[in-house]
Design an enzyme around this catalytic site. Structure first.
Site, short mmCIF file in Angstrom:
data_model
loop_
_atom_site.label_atom_id
_atom_site.label_comp_id
_atom_site.label_asym_id
_atom_site.label_seq_id
_atom_site.Cartn_x
_atom_site.Cartn_y
_atom_site.Cartn_z
CE LYS A 155 -1.63 2.73 3.07
NZ LYS A 155 -1.69 4.07 2.48
CB SER A 164 4.80 8.62 11.89
OG SER A 164 3.63 7.90 12.23
CB THR A 165 7.85 6.94 16.00
OG1 THR A 165 9.17 6.84 15.43
CG2 THR A 165 7.85 6.25 17.34
CB ILE A 202 1.55 5.03 12.07
CG1 ILE A 202 0.84 6.38 11.89
CG2 ILE A 202 0.77 3.92 11.38
CD1 ILE A 202 -0.57 6.45 12.42
CD GLU A 212 13.17 3.63 7.87
OE1 GLU A 212 13.09 4.48 8.78
OE2 GLU A 212 13.17 3.89 6.67
CB CYS A 258 12.96 8.46 8.29
SG CYS A 258 13.66 7.40 7.03
CD GLU A 299 10.69 11.94 11.67
OE1 GLU A 299 9.68 11.34 12.04
OE2 GLU A 299 11.57 11.43 10.95
#
Lengths: 502, 313, 331
Positions: free
Chosen positions: A207, A260-261, A263, A281, A315, A412
């Site tokens: 996806k 993202s961290t 999610i 990641e 990232c 971030e």
């Protein structure tokens, strides 16, 4: 010469900023837009499931726009749970019917075919990637697309050598991999996910991010043309709901997520007890550490590359600059002048260095954090450049005088915004660099070899760039420590994410 | 609870009745945290029955500390502090210490064997488990300085850069040890974790915590720095969820937990993106085999760090 | 020589540095006050430098940007002939070309200078009379520089006497590589003195220096000793000018400007043969030093074959047709 560093205040900074260079209009580069003439986008894209293009059962479509013009590029299907289920079924059936039975050397040739086709269509891919995502054409042309092809080439070669990768231990594929990728390197992330999965003998449901689906859909066309067995790779488009449906699908054996961290944690939480293999990641807040003994001019290039590459939508971006105090003023002065030469604007212009922010949502978030940086006492410097009137643009920005506790030093930002802090000793640099929940990457700039290794040993990060930054290669494992995720992508080590070692 | 008194055991069975012979000194079983033997801060305990055997100095029922959330917290703190210096030792030195552990285990063979039999193993089973445990300690002792050679890589990147990827320890690993085998389970799960430089907070087998304590006494006398291995006794279901939530625990290795607890630990671990490894009962049983050791056990608790540097003059 | 001197208000210790013996540095370095520092050379990272120039090579220059760049390049050219077989005829022809690079278009040119051996300075001076084209003369026992200093200084004085506006000297590469930086400095300073009113370009012969670190250090010495320009090469050694070595030298010029506000000129010489290469150099200058250096006063190309290629490209831009080399005069 003794310099009283405690007196280093704004006045001194201002003094040391002079004389400054003039990057004016003596010789302007004319616009040099990449032609989009031979790129043919469809008005509407369906879902690529079981080797066929299908209208979504959800009957819903959404528009994907160009962030540099805010024009609609195409409509793509919004896959619902039933569509995801179809895709997983197709992947399962392909796994059972063809893929797990196929010898590695045959699988390999399919993967090589994809690599070749990507090279053949490189220009088209680069243009679409830039139109859909806003990144400068020179980056999609010189980095994203060639590196995506390289990932397929690299992993194609592993497909028939998996036993060698694990010291002679036998491996077996995991089954169906559900993969969810972000919008910052749409095609490249698709390659990072699909190539090792196929090499390992898994089938895939991928996806892409909702703001950048087009290159994945074009990749589906390549996969179709490469005549992969139907269902080996399935592409479903949609937003978070679609991703959630994919990650939580009971017949998915492996979930790989880049994003993202926040999610990532949610996915990990939701997969608890499921027995699914997971790799994440996630975000980063990398320290880019510049020692006084570094090649300063090259370090400045590394800082620029570290944070303004891809509008800072990286990232592993070097978003925290830690400068040894004795060269802080010099580095800041050089950075200011260097910022004046960054060309911000039309991503399709071959001379553009910094393109469009990927979406309005991200544009708003970056601006919010910039405002927070100012509110928290950081001194902002923004490159004096004209921004296009349409589209989402942010001029390259850095903050000096940033405290370790401020939001722009901890969160971030995922945008072209750099936070500059100082350190006095190597120990202090390590302490500050590691003072974050993230641990994806770090940069170290020094001419002293022993110091590079000393620092590399102590930095809690998955990738350490010594006297360089933002380098990627399919043979080079990439991934995070701490809350930047787990698992590696690339290299021999990355293969273990897609096989079970017996 | 009391079963039967053996001939030469001297203890008071009831007021006024004293058995003949020497009064033995009973051992207080404690948890092993930061290189010291400690009681639970909670003051709680649970009792484990001893099967009465000849020659035992144990009372038939022993009190074992019932570890608490705070005991877990304290253990994580010392494990965290112990991590950097432990990881910074040379692999050769870590190997020497693990080899020393094997020597101490060998010298305590009889005590370990009787501890296992008291928990229900037959003498033959106990002997074989102790032997296997000692051999496994030797196996991992010799592994410390091989790990990098086996899993590191030079990465042939396309450009003028030298790139390599090297393994590093993760940090603090929480281990919910197998219920059984009690000794071999500990050796098989702790040693691969610490061999690479991790430190461990272990929740010992509830079934046979005494063997764990004897094992800790071996650790304490084997030059292992305090805090590298910390062993708590008590209920995994009580302590482990807090370890899973603790932000300074980097990884969890779950061996004995039911589905509900395993799921809970995996869920709680997500809060700090922990590396969570879960195993089932079959995996515990497999620890008895030759397959119960190997690089795979070590690899699961390694981070990989990739380093790039330009090559130029 | 382990004592080095620097401006008190340099602001950064790792940068440098002036070598000074007695008060010579005062004579040539314009120093107000000096403070003794330990000398720490600024290292140069080869890979990063080459990466940077490769990135700048990708600037896309179209239409008027290209035409403007090419015309600028012509105005920056030191048309050069430095051969044993040079004659008055050859030099005179070259002077004509420098003044009128393209007969059909007076808007093009003139070049900045012609660059010749001392024997041809008078001839060139005469041929160029009334034009803005300067006469540059190589001197100091060009190209090797392997003669005693008095001879090299005499060589310089003679060239200036003959009318040279600019002197292109060579440094003692042997001294540079053997660590006798003082000798390198002193010879440059002495040559500067011998130049009188003539501008001094200091040729480092980077192809012989072995690394960018040495190039950087030599550039620092050349500037400190009074060079008005620093120049890559004699053209007699391969490699001659490269974009990367030019960038290294431009960075030294930039640091000197940051410290002192003084603008030093740069001249890549040898190996720049095509219009495309010339534009690449100009891009490097533009994005490293900015507008102020986009002038013949501060940037030169030492070249001979380059001019015709640039002219061909200009004609192509003007006419829309690719040109034949036969259409351009070969002087």
């Amino acid at each position: 010469m003794k310099k009283d560093i405690t007196k280093a205040g704004k006045a001194q900074l201002a003094r040391t900023q002079k004389p400054s260079l003039d990057f004016g209009s003596a010789w302007e580069y004319a616009p040099s837009p990449e032609s989009t003439d031979h790129v043919k986008l469809q008005a509407q894209y369906g879902l690529f499931i079981g080797g066929k293009w299908k209208a979504p059962k959800s009957k819903k479509y959404f528009a994907t726009i160009s962030p540099s013009t805010e024009q609609k590029l195409a409509e793509v299907a919004d896959a619902g749970a039933a569509d995801v289920d179809d895709a997983v079924k197709a992947a399962r059936s392909a796994y059972d019917t063809y893929w797990k039975k196929m010898p590695g050397k045959e699988r390999a040739k399919y993967i090589f075919r994809i690599a070749r086709a990507l090279q053949e269509k490189a220009r088209e891919f680069a243009i679409v990637e830039t139109m859909d995502g806003g990144k400068p054409i020179k980056e999609s042309r010189d980095l994203d697309v060639p590196l995506a092809a390289a990932h397929f080439f690299y992993h194609g070669g592993w497909a028939d050598k998996l036993d060698l990768a694990f010291h002679g231990r036998k491996v077996r594929p995991l089954g169906v991999a559900g993969q969810i990728i972000p919008w910052n390197f749409p095609l490249l992330m698709a390659a990072w996910k699909i190539a090792p999965a196929l090499a390992g003998g898994n089938t895939v449901v991928l996806k892409p991010a909702e703001t950048t689906p087009l290159s994945s859909l074009m990749l589906a066309q390549i996969i179709e043309e490469a005549e992969l067995p139907p269902g080996v790779v399935n592409i479903v488009t949609g937003a978070g709901q679609t991703g959630a449906a994919l990650a939580s699908h009971k017949d998915v054996n492996k979930v790989a997520f880049t994003g993202s961290t926040e999610i990532g944690k949610l996915i990990q939480r939701n997969l608890a007890g499921s027995g699914k293999k997971l790799t994440l990641e996630l975000g980063g807040k990398a320290a880019n550490i510049v020692f006084a003994d570094a090649s300063i001019d090259q370090a400045v290039e590394g800082i620029i590359n570290g944070i303004y590459f891809n509008q800072g939508h990286v990232c592993c971006a070097g978003s925290r600059l830690l400068v040894e105090e004795s060269v802080h003023d010099l580095v800041v002065k050089k950075l200011r002048d260097r910022l004046s030469t960054l060309r911000v604007g039309d991503p399709l212009d071959k001379n553009t260095d910094v393109g469009a922010i990927n979406s309005r949502e991200q544009w708003e978030r970056i601006n919010e954090l910039v405002a927070a940086g100012e509110a928290e006492g950081g001194e902002r410097y923004t490159a004096p450049c004209k921004l296009p009137s349409k589209g989402f643009f942010i001029a390259p920005t850095f903050f000096t005088g940033v405290s370790m506790s401020s939001r722009i030093a901890r969160e971030e930002i995922f945008g072209p915004v750099l936070s500059i802090m100082t350190f006095r000793t190597a120990e202090e640099a390590i302490e500050k660099a590691n003072n974050t929940m993230y641990g994806l990457s770090a940069g170290v700039w020094t001419d002293k070899g022993a110091k590079i290794f000393w620092m590399a040993q102590r930095l809690k990060a998955g990738v350490i760039w010594g006297n360089t930054f933002n380098k990627f290669d399919p043979s080079s494992p990439f991934g995070g420590y701490k809350e930047s995720g787990f698992g590696r992508e690339g290299g021999r080590q990355g293969l273990s994410a897609y096989v079970e070692v017996l | 609870m009391v079963k039967k008194a053996t001939q030469d055991r001297a203890y008071i069975t009831s007021i006024g009745t004293v058995a003949a012979g020497r009064v033995s000194v009973n051992k207080a079983y404690k948890m092993y945290v930061g290189g010291a033997f400690v009681r639970s801060e909670s003051g709680r305990y649970f009792q484990v029955e001893a099967s009465a055997i000849a020659g035992s100095a144990d009372p038939e029922v022993v009190n074992i500390p019932l570890g608490s959330r705070k005991d877990g917290r304290d253990a994580v703190l010392v494990a965290k502090n112990a991590h950097e210096p432990w990881a910074a030792r040379t692999a050769y030195n870590r190997g020497q210490i693990l080899y020393r552990l094997a020597e101490v285990l060998e010298s305590r063979r009889s005590e370990l064997t009787s501890s296992l039999t008291r928990a229900g193993s037959t003498a033959a089973e106990a002997l074989s488990e102790v032997s296997a445990s000692i051999d496994r300690a030797v196996y991992y002792a010799g592994f410390c300085d091989k790990i990098s050679s086996l899993v590191a890589s030079h990465n042939p990147v396309s450009g003028p850069h030298f790139g390599f990827t090297m393994p590093e320890s993760m940090g603090v690993v929480a281990i919910v040890a197998p219920e059984e085998p009690a000794l071999l389970g500990l050796v098989s799960t702790i040693l691969p974790v610490i061999a690479s430089g991790n430190t461990a907070v272990v929740i010992a087998s509830r079934r046979d915590p005494r063997t764990a304590v004897v094992f800790c006494e071996c650790l304490a006398t084997s030059d292992l720095p305090g805090g590298v291995v910390n062993v708590l006794t008590g209920d995994a279901s009580e302590i482990a969820p807090h370890l899973a939530k603790h932000r300074e625990v980097n990884a969890i290795d779950t061996w004995s937990a039911d589905d509900a607890l395993r799921t809970l630990l995996e869920r709680e671990g997500s809060g700090s993106v922990k590396r969570v490894r879960s195993h089932d009962g079959r995996a515990c049983a497999a620890l008895r085999d030759e397959d119960g050791q190997g690089l795979g056990f070590i690899e699961k608790f390694l981070e990989f760090k990739t380093v790039w540097h330009p090559v130029g003059i | 020589m382990d004592r080095l001197e620097t401006h008190e208000d340099l602001g950064f210790a790792s940068d440098l540095l002036i070598f000074s013996r007695e008060n010579r540095s005062l004579a040539c370095g314009n120093l107000r006050r000096v403070t003794v520092l330990f000398y720490t050379p600024v290292p140069v990272d080869q890979v990063a430098i080459e990466e940077r120039v490769a990135a700048l090579a990708k600037r896309s220059l179209k239409k008027q940007a290209k035409v403007q760049g090419l015309k600028l390049a012509i105005s920056m050219m030191d048309l050069t002939t430095l051969e044993g077989k040079d004659t008055a005829g050859k030099v005179t022809a070259l002077c004509t070309k420098a003044m009128h690079p393209l007969d059909s278009d007076n808007s093009i040119g003139p070049c900045a200078a012609i660059c010749v051996y001392p024997n041809f300075v008078r001839i060139a001076k005469r041929a160029l009379e009334g034009s803005s084209v300067h006469v540059a003369s190589v001197a100091t026992a060009f190209p090797s520089g392997q003669s005693p200093l008095p001879i090299k200084l005499e060589d310089t004085r003679r060239a200036v006497e003959f009318g040279a506006d600019e002197i292109d000297m060579v440094i003692d590469r042997g001294a540079m590589l053997s660590g006798d930086y003082q000798k390198v400095f002193d010879e440059i300073a002495a040559t500067k003195e011998a130049c009188g009113p003539a501008h001094l370009k200091v040729i480092l012969e980077t192809g012989e220096l072995g690394s960018y670190d040495v190039v950087r250090r030599a550039s620092e010495i050349a500037i400190a000793a009074g060079g008005d320009f620093i120049k890559t090469s004699t053209g007699k050694i391969q490699p001659a000018a490269t974009p990367a070595v030019t960038l290294v030298m431009l960075e030294v010029i930039r640091d000197h400007f940051y410290r002192t506000g003084k603008k030093i000129g740069m001249k890549p010489a040898g190996g720049v043969r095509t219009a495309k290469q010339a534009l690449h150099y100009l891009v490097i200058v533009k994005e490293t030093l900015g507008d102020a250096w986009l002038t013949p006063d501060l940037f030169r190309f030492g070249a001979s074959a380059l001019l015709n290629d640039v002219l061909m490209q200009l004609e192509k831009e003007r006419t829309g047709a690719y040109q034949a080399s036969e259409d351009f005069s070969k002087d």
